[in-house]
Write a protein that holds these residues in place. Structure first.
Motif, PDB file in Angstrom:
ATOM      1  N   LYS A  27       0.819  -1.226   0.000  1.00 49.69           N
ATOM      2  CA  LYS A  27       0.000   0.000   0.000  1.00 49.69           C
ATOM      3  C   LYS A  27       0.849   1.272   0.000  1.00 49.69           C
ATOM      4  O   LYS A  27       0.558   2.245   0.683  1.00 49.69           O
ATOM      5  N   LEU A  28       1.904   1.248  -0.810  1.00 51.85           N
ATOM      6  CA  LEU A  28       2.772   2.407  -0.970  1.00 51.85           C
ATOM      7  C   LEU A  28       2.450   3.101  -2.286  1.00 51.85           C
ATOM      8  O   LEU A  28       2.165   2.446  -3.284  1.00 51.85           O
ATOM      9  N   THR A  29       2.531   4.409  -2.276  1.00 53.06           N
ATOM     10  CA  THR A  29       2.431   5.140  -3.533  1.00 53.06           C
ATOM     11  C   THR A  29       3.812   5.166  -4.175  1.00 53.06           C
ATOM     12  O   THR A  29       4.822   4.854  -3.528  1.00 53.06           O
ATOM     13  N   GLN A  30       3.850   5.559  -5.434  1.00 48.77           N
ATOM     14  CA  GLN A  30       5.151   5.711  -6.092  1.00 48.77           C
ATOM     15  C   GLN A  30       5.981   6.766  -5.367  1.00 48.77           C
ATOM     16  O   GLN A  30       7.190   6.602  -5.205  1.00 48.77           O
ATOM     17  N   ALA A  31       5.334   7.805  -4.902  1.00 47.69           N
ATOM     18  CA  ALA A  31       6.042   8.867  -4.170  1.00 47.69           C
ATOM     19  C   ALA A  31       6.581   8.344  -2.838  1.00 47.69           C
ATOM     20  O   ALA A  31       7.706   8.694  -2.443  1.00 47.69           O
ATOM     21  N   ASP A  32       5.796   7.526  -2.136  1.00 44.12           N
ATOM     22  CA  ASP A  32       6.258   6.945  -0.872  1.00 44.12           C
ATOM     23  C   ASP A  32       7.542   6.145  -1.085  1.00 44.12           C
ATOM     24  O   ASP A  32       8.510   6.281  -0.330  1.00 44.12           O
ATOM     25  N   LEU A  33       7.531   5.290  -2.105  1.00 46.35           N
ATOM     26  CA  LEU A  33       8.688   4.451  -2.386  1.00 46.35           C
ATOM     27  C   LEU A  33       9.884   5.299  -2.801  1.00 46.35           C
ATOM     28  O   LEU A  33      11.005   5.083  -2.334  1.00 46.35           O
ATOM     29  N   ALA A  34       9.644   6.268  -3.652  1.00 50.12           N
ATOM     30  CA  ALA A  34      10.728   7.149  -4.096  1.00 50.12           C
ATOM     31  C   ALA A  34      11.348   7.880  -2.904  1.00 50.12           C
ATOM     32  O   ALA A  34      12.575   7.955  -2.792  1.00 50.12           O
ATOM     33  N   ASP A  35      10.523   8.390  -2.019  1.00 46.19           N
ATOM     34  CA  ASP A  35      11.030   9.088  -0.833  1.00 46.19           C
ATOM     35  C   ASP A  35      11.841   8.153   0.061  1.00 46.19           C
ATOM     36  O   ASP A  35      12.890   8.532   0.575  1.00 46.19           O
ATOM     37  N   ALA A  36      11.356   6.929   0.244  1.00 39.56           N
ATOM     38  CA  ALA A  36      12.043   5.966   1.104  1.00 39.56           C
ATOM     39  C   ALA A  36      13.427   5.613   0.565  1.00 39.56           C
ATOM     40  O   ALA A  36      14.352   5.344   1.337  1.00 39.56           O
ATOM     41  N   LEU A  37      13.564   5.633  -0.760  1.00 36.90           N
ATOM     42  CA  LEU A  37      14.840   5.261  -1.382  1.00 36.90           C
ATOM     43  C   LEU A  37      15.656   6.464  -1.847  1.00 36.90           C
ATOM     44  O   LEU A  37      16.722   6.304  -2.423  1.00 36.90           O
ATOM     45  N   ASP A  38      15.128   7.657  -1.606  1.00 35.54           N
ATOM     46  CA  ASP A  38      15.801   8.897  -1.996  1.00 35.54           C
ATOM     47  C   ASP A  38      16.107   8.942  -3.492  1.00 35.54           C
ATOM     48  O   ASP A  38      17.214   9.235  -3.921  1.00 35.54           O
ATOM     49  N   ILE A  39      15.072   8.598  -4.274  1.00 41.01           N
ATOM     50  CA  ILE A  39      15.158   8.702  -5.731  1.00 41.01           C
ATOM     51  C   ILE A  39      13.901   9.426  -6.209  1.00 41.01           C
ATOM     52  O   ILE A  39      12.997   9.701  -5.425  1.00 41.01           O
TER      53      ILE A  39
END
Length: 67
Positions: A13-25
């Motif tokens: 249940k992650l958004t693309q933005a959530d994942l990007a933020d978590a990985l700093d990309i």
């Protein structure tokens, strides 16, 4: 190279933005990887696999190889 990034992301249940933020990309990088428009570098592939706690071979695969 194909991947199941979208499926793993949605299962958690992650958004693309959530994942990007978590990985700093960037979110655009996530979009491109999910659309099979961009093959990430090996270090990025390992970061993604580590984030989802799966082997990199489970996240990324070639069509000619059975899963």
């Amino acid at each position: 190279m194909r991947n199941c990034l979208r499926d793993l992301r949605r299962q958690r249940k992650l958004t693309q933005a959530d994942l990007a933020d978590a990985l700093d990309i960037s979110r655009q990088t996530i979009i491109a990887i999910e659309a099979d428009k961009y093959d990430p570098s090996l270090p990025m592939a390992y970061r993604l696999a580590a984030f989802f706690k799966v082997p990199v071979e489970e996240l990324f695969f070639n069509d000619w190889r059975e899963r």
